[in-house]
Design a protein around this motif. Structure first.
Motif, PDB file in Angstrom:
ATOM      1  N   PRO A 131     -32.363 -14.003  12.726  1.00  0.00           N
ATOM      2  CA  PRO A 131     -31.546 -15.212  12.715  1.00  0.00           C
ATOM      3  C   PRO A 131     -31.287 -15.578  11.241  1.00  0.00           C
ATOM      4  O   PRO A 131     -32.210 -15.544  10.423  1.00  0.00           O
ATOM      5  N   GLY A 132     -30.057 -15.840  10.906  1.00  0.00           N
ATOM      6  CA  GLY A 132     -29.703 -16.111   9.499  1.00  0.00           C
ATOM      7  C   GLY A 132     -29.339 -14.840   8.729  1.00  0.00           C
ATOM      8  O   GLY A 132     -28.862 -14.917   7.602  1.00  0.00           O
ATOM      9  N   GLY A 133     -29.566 -13.670   9.348  1.00  0.00           N
ATOM     10  CA  GLY A 133     -29.244 -12.397   8.691  1.00  0.00           C
ATOM     11  C   GLY A 133     -27.733 -12.161   8.670  1.00  0.00           C
ATOM     12  O   GLY A 133     -26.974 -12.774   9.430  1.00  0.00           O
ATOM     13  N   LYS A 134     -27.304 -11.246   7.796  1.00  0.00           N
ATOM     14  CA  LYS A 134     -25.855 -11.065   7.604  1.00  0.00           C
ATOM     15  C   LYS A 134     -25.422  -9.618   7.825  1.00  0.00           C
ATOM     16  O   LYS A 134     -26.147  -8.677   7.532  1.00  0.00           O
ATOM     17  N   ILE A 135     -24.185  -9.493   8.286  1.00  0.00           N
ATOM     18  CA  ILE A 135     -23.561  -8.178   8.465  1.00  0.00           C
ATOM     19  C   ILE A 135     -22.319  -8.099   7.569  1.00  0.00           C
ATOM     20  O   ILE A 135     -21.637  -9.101   7.361  1.00  0.00           O
ATOM     21  N   LEU A 136     -22.071  -6.897   7.044  1.00  0.00           N
ATOM     22  CA  LEU A 136     -20.827  -6.665   6.291  1.00  0.00           C
ATOM     23  C   LEU A 136     -20.171  -5.394   6.831  1.00  0.00           C
ATOM     24  O   LEU A 136     -20.794  -4.325   6.854  1.00  0.00           O
ATOM     25  N   ILE A 137     -18.934  -5.533   7.278  1.00  0.00           N
ATOM     26  CA  ILE A 137     -18.130  -4.372   7.676  1.00  0.00           C
ATOM     27  C   ILE A 137     -17.175  -4.114   6.523  1.00  0.00           C
ATOM     28  O   ILE A 137     -16.361  -4.978   6.167  1.00  0.00           O
ATOM     29  N   LEU A 138     -17.313  -2.928   5.917  1.00  0.00           N
ATOM     30  CA  LEU A 138     -16.672  -2.678   4.626  1.00  0.00           C
ATOM     31  C   LEU A 138     -15.904  -1.358   4.623  1.00  0.00           C
ATOM     32  O   LEU A 138     -16.400  -0.331   5.140  1.00  0.00           O
ATOM     33  N   HIS A 139     -14.694  -1.415   4.055  1.00  0.00           N
ATOM     34  CA  HIS A 139     -13.905  -0.208   3.775  1.00  0.00           C
ATOM     35  C   HIS A 139     -13.273  -0.394   2.409  1.00  0.00           C
ATOM     36  O   HIS A 139     -13.005  -1.531   2.000  1.00  0.00           O
ATOM     37  N   THR A 140     -12.982   0.713   1.731  1.00  0.00           N
ATOM     38  CA  THR A 140     -12.370   0.595   0.402  1.00  0.00           C
ATOM     39  C   THR A 140     -10.845   0.749   0.479  1.00  0.00           C
ATOM     40  O   THR A 140     -10.197   1.155  -0.487  1.00  0.00           O
ATOM     41  N   CYS A 141     -10.301   0.432   1.634  1.00  0.00           N
ATOM     42  CA  CYS A 141      -8.841   0.347   1.808  1.00  0.00           C
ATOM     43  C   CYS A 141      -8.589  -0.565   3.008  1.00  0.00           C
ATOM     44  O   CYS A 141      -9.546  -1.007   3.656  1.00  0.00           O
ATOM     45  N   ASN A 142      -7.324  -0.834   3.315  1.00  0.00           N
ATOM     46  CA  ASN A 142      -7.063  -1.713   4.455  1.00  0.00           C
ATOM     47  C   ASN A 142      -6.949  -0.909   5.763  1.00  0.00           C
ATOM     48  O   ASN A 142      -6.987   0.324   5.756  1.00  0.00           O
ATOM     49  N   SER A 143      -6.828  -1.628   6.878  1.00  0.00           N
ATOM     50  CA  SER A 143      -6.848  -0.955   8.187  1.00  0.00           C
ATOM     51  C   SER A 143      -5.626  -0.052   8.375  1.00  0.00           C
ATOM     52  O   SER A 143      -5.748   1.066   8.896  1.00  0.00           O
ATOM     53  N   GLY A 176     -21.400 -13.255  18.994  1.00  0.00           N
ATOM     54  CA  GLY A 176     -22.354 -14.300  18.604  1.00  0.00           C
ATOM     55  C   GLY A 176     -22.370 -14.619  17.123  1.00  0.00           C
ATOM     56  O   GLY A 176     -23.036 -15.552  16.688  1.00  0.00           O
ATOM     57  N   PHE A 177     -21.653 -13.837  16.305  1.00  0.00           N
ATOM     58  CA  PHE A 177     -21.687 -14.044  14.854  1.00  0.00           C
ATOM     59  C   PHE A 177     -20.820 -15.222  14.409  1.00  0.00           C
ATOM     60  O   PHE A 177     -19.830 -15.568  15.067  1.00  0.00           O
ATOM     61  N   MET A 178     -21.175 -15.755  13.243  1.00  0.00           N
ATOM     62  CA  MET A 178     -20.381 -16.780  12.563  1.00  0.00           C
ATOM     63  C   MET A 178     -19.658 -16.078  11.414  1.00  0.00           C
ATOM     64  O   MET A 178     -20.317 -15.440  10.580  1.00  0.00           O
ATOM     65  N   ILE A 179     -18.358 -16.182  11.362  1.00  0.00           N
ATOM     66  CA  ILE A 179     -17.605 -15.466  10.315  1.00  0.00           C
ATOM     67  C   ILE A 179     -17.712 -16.204   8.979  1.00  0.00           C
ATOM     68  O   ILE A 179     -17.490 -17.416   8.910  1.00  0.00           O
ATOM     69  N   LEU A 180     -18.043 -15.456   7.926  1.00  0.00           N
ATOM     70  CA  LEU A 180     -18.145 -16.045   6.587  1.00  0.00           C
ATOM     71  C   LEU A 180     -16.946 -15.697   5.719  1.00  0.00           C
ATOM     72  O   LEU A 180     -16.496 -16.496   4.905  1.00  0.00           O
ATOM     73  N   GLN A 187      -7.011  -2.338  -1.348  1.00  0.00           N
ATOM     74  CA  GLN A 187      -8.254  -1.748  -1.892  1.00  0.00           C
ATOM     75  C   GLN A 187      -9.506  -2.128  -1.112  1.00  0.00           C
ATOM     76  O   GLN A 187     -10.592  -1.614  -1.401  1.00  0.00           O
ATOM     77  N   LEU A 188      -9.360  -3.032  -0.146  1.00  0.00           N
ATOM     78  CA  LEU A 188     -10.589  -3.591   0.430  1.00  0.00           C
ATOM     79  C   LEU A 188     -10.388  -4.117   1.844  1.00  0.00           C
ATOM     80  O   LEU A 188      -9.398  -4.784   2.135  1.00  0.00           O
ATOM     81  N   PHE A 189     -11.378  -3.819   2.691  1.00  0.00           N
ATOM     82  CA  PHE A 189     -11.491  -4.448   4.011  1.00  0.00           C
ATOM     83  C   PHE A 189     -12.885  -5.061   4.006  1.00  0.00           C
ATOM     84  O   PHE A 189     -13.885  -4.333   3.915  1.00  0.00           O
ATOM     85  N   TRP A 190     -12.964  -6.383   4.047  1.00  0.00           N
ATOM     86  CA  TRP A 190     -14.258  -7.073   3.917  1.00  0.00           C
ATOM     87  C   TRP A 190     -14.396  -8.055   5.073  1.00  0.00           C
ATOM     88  O   TRP A 190     -13.629  -9.010   5.167  1.00  0.00           O
ATOM     89  N   LEU A 191     -15.358  -7.797   5.930  1.00  0.00           N
ATOM     90  CA  LEU A 191     -15.620  -8.701   7.047  1.00  0.00           C
ATOM     91  C   LEU A 191     -17.116  -9.011   7.049  1.00  0.00           C
ATOM     92  O   LEU A 191     -17.941  -8.141   7.342  1.00  0.00           O
ATOM     93  N   GLU A 192     -17.413 -10.259   6.671  1.00  0.00           N
ATOM     94  CA  GLU A 192     -18.812 -10.665   6.488  1.00  0.00           C
ATOM     95  C   GLU A 192     -19.127 -11.765   7.494  1.00  0.00           C
ATOM     96  O   GLU A 192     -18.332 -12.688   7.674  1.00  0.00           O
ATOM     97  N   ALA A 193     -20.266 -11.650   8.142  1.00  0.00           N
ATOM     98  CA  ALA A 193     -20.618 -12.636   9.160  1.00  0.00           C
ATOM     99  C   ALA A 193     -22.127 -12.835   9.179  1.00  0.00           C
ATOM    100  O   ALA A 193     -22.883 -12.009   8.665  1.00  0.00           O
ATOM    101  N   ARG A 194     -22.523 -13.944   9.782  1.00  0.00           N
ATOM    102  CA  ARG A 194     -23.953 -14.287   9.837  1.00  0.00           C
ATOM    103  C   ARG A 194     -24.392 -14.442  11.293  1.00  0.00           C
ATOM    104  O   ARG A 194     -23.632 -14.954  12.117  1.00  0.00           O
ATOM    105  N   ARG A 195     -25.603 -13.994  11.567  1.00  0.00           N
ATOM    106  CA  ARG A 195     -26.209 -14.349  12.849  1.00  0.00           C
ATOM    107  C   ARG A 195     -26.738 -15.769  12.690  1.00  0.00           C
ATOM    108  O   ARG A 195     -27.532 -16.033  11.781  1.00  0.00           O
ATOM    109  N   PRO A 196     -26.290 -16.694  13.536  1.00  0.00           N
ATOM    110  CA  PRO A 196     -26.718 -18.096  13.341  1.00  0.00           C
ATOM    111  C   PRO A 196     -28.242 -18.226  13.366  1.00  0.00           C
ATOM    112  O   PRO A 196     -28.935 -17.392  13.953  1.00  0.00           O
ATOM    113  N   ASP A 197     -28.757 -19.281  12.728  1.00  0.00           N
ATOM    114  CA  ASP A 197     -30.201 -19.469  12.610  1.00  0.00           C
ATOM    115  C   ASP A 197     -30.899 -19.534  13.966  1.00  0.00           C
ATOM    116  O   ASP A 197     -31.984 -19.062  14.137  1.00  0.00           O
ATOM    117  N   ARG A 198     -30.275 -20.185  14.910  1.00  0.00           N
ATOM    118  CA  ARG A 198     -30.835 -20.177  16.279  1.00  0.00           C
ATOM    119  C   ARG A 198     -29.756 -20.398  17.287  1.00  0.00           C
ATOM    120  O   ARG A 198     -28.649 -20.604  16.991  1.00  0.00           O
TER     121      ARG A 198
END
Ligand SMILES: C[S@@+](CC[C@H](N)C(=O)[O-])C[C@H]1O[C@@H](n2cnc3c(N)ncnc32)[C@H](O)[C@@H]1O
Length: 198
Positions: A131-143, A176-180, A187-198
């Motif tokens: 809980p509170g941990g983060k995920i990053l989906i990353l590419h060095t170009c766009n979709s 269930g993620f919260m998008i940050l 040059q970049l595909f950046w999708l960062e999200a957090r698992r909510p604290d509870r």
């Protein structure tokens, strides 16, 4: 991962090893907030292109699990050189061999398009994060660019698809993620999200 995918990635492992230099990944990991002591999942780690930047950031008090279901990728990658900080694990993202809430962070670099069961994978990543941990989906170009690139490769990769960042963000939300942060540019595909604290 399908047998056809496993075969493709096992066969291309040696070629993949020659494409390891990507220094901007270090800065991306700093920006994502990887720090000493973190437990980080390198999801679909391949031959260690990202692991090499994660290992010094988490240090001896942290841990990187470099996970991939194509065993040859892990065998040809230089995983021995990071000692106990890095564990190379052959497993599928659909069934992570860790207890719930194990990781502080998970990074999916250039792997999500190859996961045909995307929602179950996102839910499994959610489970494996604290809980509170983060995920990053990353590419060095766009979709768009990536989908064109894949379209010119042999089967099964030619059908592998990365949705626009807004679509993938909705799927993360429904898992269930919260998008940050969600953005893409050439040059970049950046999708960062957090698992909510509870
Ligand atoms: C395009 S390569 C990228 C490797 C590495 N992340 C990089 O950027 O250099 C995709 C990797 O994801 C792995 N992979 C694909 N689907 C997977 C799954 N469902 N579970 C685990 N690994 C997977 C493949 O075996 C391959 O090594």
């Amino acid at each position: 991962m399908s047998e056809a995918h496993r075969h493709f990635f096992n066969e291309t492992a040696s070629a993949w090893l020659k494409r390891q230099e990507c220094p901007e990944l270090y800065n991306y990991m700093l920006e994502f907030g990887v720090r000493a002591g973190d437990r980080v999942l390198d999801a679909g780690a391949g031959t260690g292109r990202l692991t090499r930047y994660l290992a010094p950031l988490v240090g001896e008090t942290g841990q990187v699990v470099a996970l991939d279901s194509a065993v040859t990728m892990l065998r040809v990658g230089p995983y021995g050189q990071w000692g106990k900080t890095v564990s190379a694990v052959c497993a599928d993202l659909l069934g992570l061999p860790v207890q719930s809430g194990f990781f502080d962070k998970a990074v999916c670099l250039a792997v999500i398009p190859h996961c045909r069961s995307r929602l179950p994978v996102l839910k499994e990543l959610y489970r494996a994060l604290k809980p509170g941990g983060k995920i990053l989906i990353l590419h060095t170009c766009n979709s768009d660019h990536l989908n064109t690139l894949h379209g010119n490769l042999p089967a099964p990769i030619c059908d592998d698809y990365l949705p626009p960042v807004t679509v993938l963000a909705s799927e993360l939300k429904s898992s269930g993620f919260m998008i940050l942060r969600a953005e893409e540019n050439p040059q970049l595909f950046w999708l960062e999200a957090r698992r909510p604290d509870r």
